[in-house]
Design a protein around this motif. Structure first.
Motif, short mmCIF file in Angstrom:
data_model
loop_
_atom_site.label_atom_id
_atom_site.label_comp_id
_atom_site.label_asym_id
_atom_site.label_seq_id
_atom_site.Cartn_x
_atom_site.Cartn_y
_atom_site.Cartn_z
N GLN A 91 0.83 -1.20 0.00
CA GLN A 91 0.00 0.00 0.00
C GLN A 91 0.87 1.25 0.00
O GLN A 91 1.90 1.30 0.68
N ARG A 92 0.43 2.26 -0.77
CA ARG A 92 1.07 3.58 -0.72
C ARG A 92 0.42 4.42 0.37
O ARG A 92 -0.80 4.39 0.53
N ARG A 93 1.22 5.18 1.07
CA ARG A 93 0.70 6.18 1.99
C ARG A 93 1.39 7.50 1.64
O ARG A 93 2.53 7.76 2.06
N ILE A 94 0.70 8.27 0.82
CA ILE A 94 1.25 9.52 0.30
C ILE A 94 1.56 10.46 1.47
O ILE A 94 0.77 10.55 2.41
N PRO A 95 2.72 11.14 1.47
CA PRO A 95 3.59 11.32 0.30
C PRO A 95 4.80 10.39 0.24
O PRO A 95 5.42 10.26 -0.81
N SER A 96 5.18 9.69 1.34
CA SER A 96 6.50 9.05 1.31
C SER A 96 6.59 7.74 2.09
O SER A 96 7.68 7.33 2.46
N THR A 97 5.46 7.09 2.35
CA THR A 97 5.48 5.85 3.14
C THR A 97 4.89 4.70 2.35
O THR A 97 3.86 4.84 1.68
N LEU A 98 5.56 3.55 2.44
CA LEU A 98 5.09 2.34 1.79
C LEU A 98 4.87 1.27 2.86
O LEU A 98 5.69 1.11 3.76
N ALA A 99 3.75 0.57 2.79
CA ALA A 99 3.44 -0.51 3.75
C ALA A 99 3.42 -1.84 3.01
O ALA A 99 2.67 -2.01 2.04
N ILE A 100 4.24 -2.78 3.46
CA ILE A 100 4.33 -4.10 2.83
C ILE A 100 3.95 -5.16 3.86
O ILE A 100 4.53 -5.22 4.95
N THR A 101 2.98 -5.98 3.52
CA THR A 101 2.58 -7.09 4.38
C THR A 101 2.79 -8.39 3.63
O THR A 101 2.32 -8.53 2.50
N VAL A 102 3.52 -9.31 4.24
CA VAL A 102 3.74 -10.61 3.59
C VAL A 102 3.14 -11.71 4.44
O VAL A 102 3.07 -11.62 5.67
#
Length: 270
Positions: A91-102
Motif C-alpha cells: 500500500q502507498r501512503r502519500i507522500p512518502s510511506t510504503l506498507a508491505i505485508t507478507v
C-alpha cells in the motif's frame, strides 16, 4: 474565407492538444521525479524467514524511490514469486510511506525425494521449496517424511503442478495434525505396509525413556491407535521393565506387538 477559418480552427485545436499533452507529460515527470514523493519510510510486517533487505530486493523497491513511480502490481508479483512468500499486499501512503505485508509459508515437515534431496512441505501438505538447512537453520528440526511420491495434481490440465496426493499423503497429514507439540521425528509411508510414525511424544513414560518410539500404524484409525499407545504405556509404567519400548505394531489391531530394546518381543495382546 470559410475554408480558411476551418483550417485555422483545426490548427488551433491541434496546438492546444499538443500543448496539453506536453503539459501532462511535464506534470507526470515532475511528480514521479520529485524528491517530495521519495520513499522515506517502509513498514514491513509478517516477515520471519526473510530479512527486510532481502524482501525489498525481491520486490525491486529501495528507499528513495518515487512512491508514485512504484508499480504495486509488479512489486507484489515479484514478492509472491519467492518460495517462502505465500501472498503479499503493498500500500502507498502519500507522500512518502510504503506498507508491505507478507504472508509466509509455514513449513511443517521435510519430504525425502532422493538420497540427497528433500523438499519442505507446507500446511496443505504440498512441497514449496528445496530443504536447505545450511542457509535456513529454522527448518533443521522439522520431521522427515519418507515414501511419498510427486504426482500431477491435475493430470488433465497442461499447466498442472506436481505435488502429493492419495491415501498415504492424507494419513501423513493426519498424523502431523495429531502432533500438537511438534515431537515427530520421522514418518515413513509404504503403499503395502501403511505408515510408521517415530516420535518423542511418549518420552515422559518410564517404559519409553529418552529414545523415540516407533508406531506401526497401518492405513487408518491413527487417532485411536495414538490414544491406545498412551494406554499401553500407562499400563507398562506400573511394572519394573528394565528394557524400554522401541516399537509398537498396530498393523493387526487384534494382536498388538511390542518390541523392546535388543529386539525382544512381548507377546501379542488382543
Amino acid at each position: 474565407m470559410g475554408s480558411l477559418d476551418l483550417v485555422l480552427k483545426f490548427i488551433l485545436v491541434v496546438l492546444v492538444l499538443a500543448l496539453s499533452s506536453l503539459g501532462l507529460i511535464f506534470v507526470h515527470d515532475f511528480i514521479t521525479q520529485s524528491p517530495y514523493f521519495g520513499i522515506k519510510t517502509i513498514h514491513i510486517s509478517g516477515a520471519a524467514s526473510l530479512s527486510d533487505s532481502a524482501l525489498l530486493s525481491q520486490a525491486g523497491i529501495k528507499m528513495g524511490d518515487n512512491i508514485l513511480a512504484v508499480n504495486l502490481k509488479t512489486a507484489r508479483a515479484r514478492l509472491v514469486a519467492h518460495p517462502w512468500i505465500r501472498d503479499a499486499a503493498i500500500q502507498r501512503r502519500i507522500p512518502s510511506t510504503l506498507a508491505i505485508t507478507v504472508f509466509e509459508q509455514t513449513a511443517v515437515a521435510r519430504a525425502a525425494m532422493a538420497e540427497d534431496f528433500q523438499v519442505l512441505v507446507d500446511l496443505q501438505g504440498q512441497p514449496f521449496k528445496p530443504y536447505e538447512p545450511e542457509t535456513e537453520p529454522q527448518t533443521a528440526g522439522l520431521p522427515e517424511i519418507k515414501g511419498l511420491r510427486l504426482e500431477s495434481l491435475d493430470p488433465l490440465s497442461p499447466a498442472s503442478r506436481f505435488g502429493f496426493k492419495g491415501k498415504l499423503h492424507q494419513g501423513v497429514m493426519e498424523l502431523l495434525a495429531l502432533d500438537t507439540r511438534s515431537l515427530v521425528r520421522k514418518i515413513t509411508a509404504d503403499k503395502d505396509l501403511g505408515i510408521d510414525f517415530t516420535t518423542d511424544f511418549f518420552k515422559a513414560h518410564k517404559a519409553v525413556g529418552e529414545i523415540p518410539v516407533t508406531l506401526k500404524l497401518g492405513f487408518d484409525g491413527f487417532k485411536e491407535k495414538f490414544a491406545g499407545t498412551s494406554k499401553i504405556l500407562d499400563y507398562m509404567d506400573g511394572f519394573a521393565v528394565e528394557k524400554r519400548v522401541r516399537l509398537i505394531d498396530f498393523f493387526n489391531i487384534r494382536s498388538v506387538t511390542i518390541t523392546l530394546e535388543d529386539k525382544d518381543i512381548l507377546p501379542g495382546t488382543t
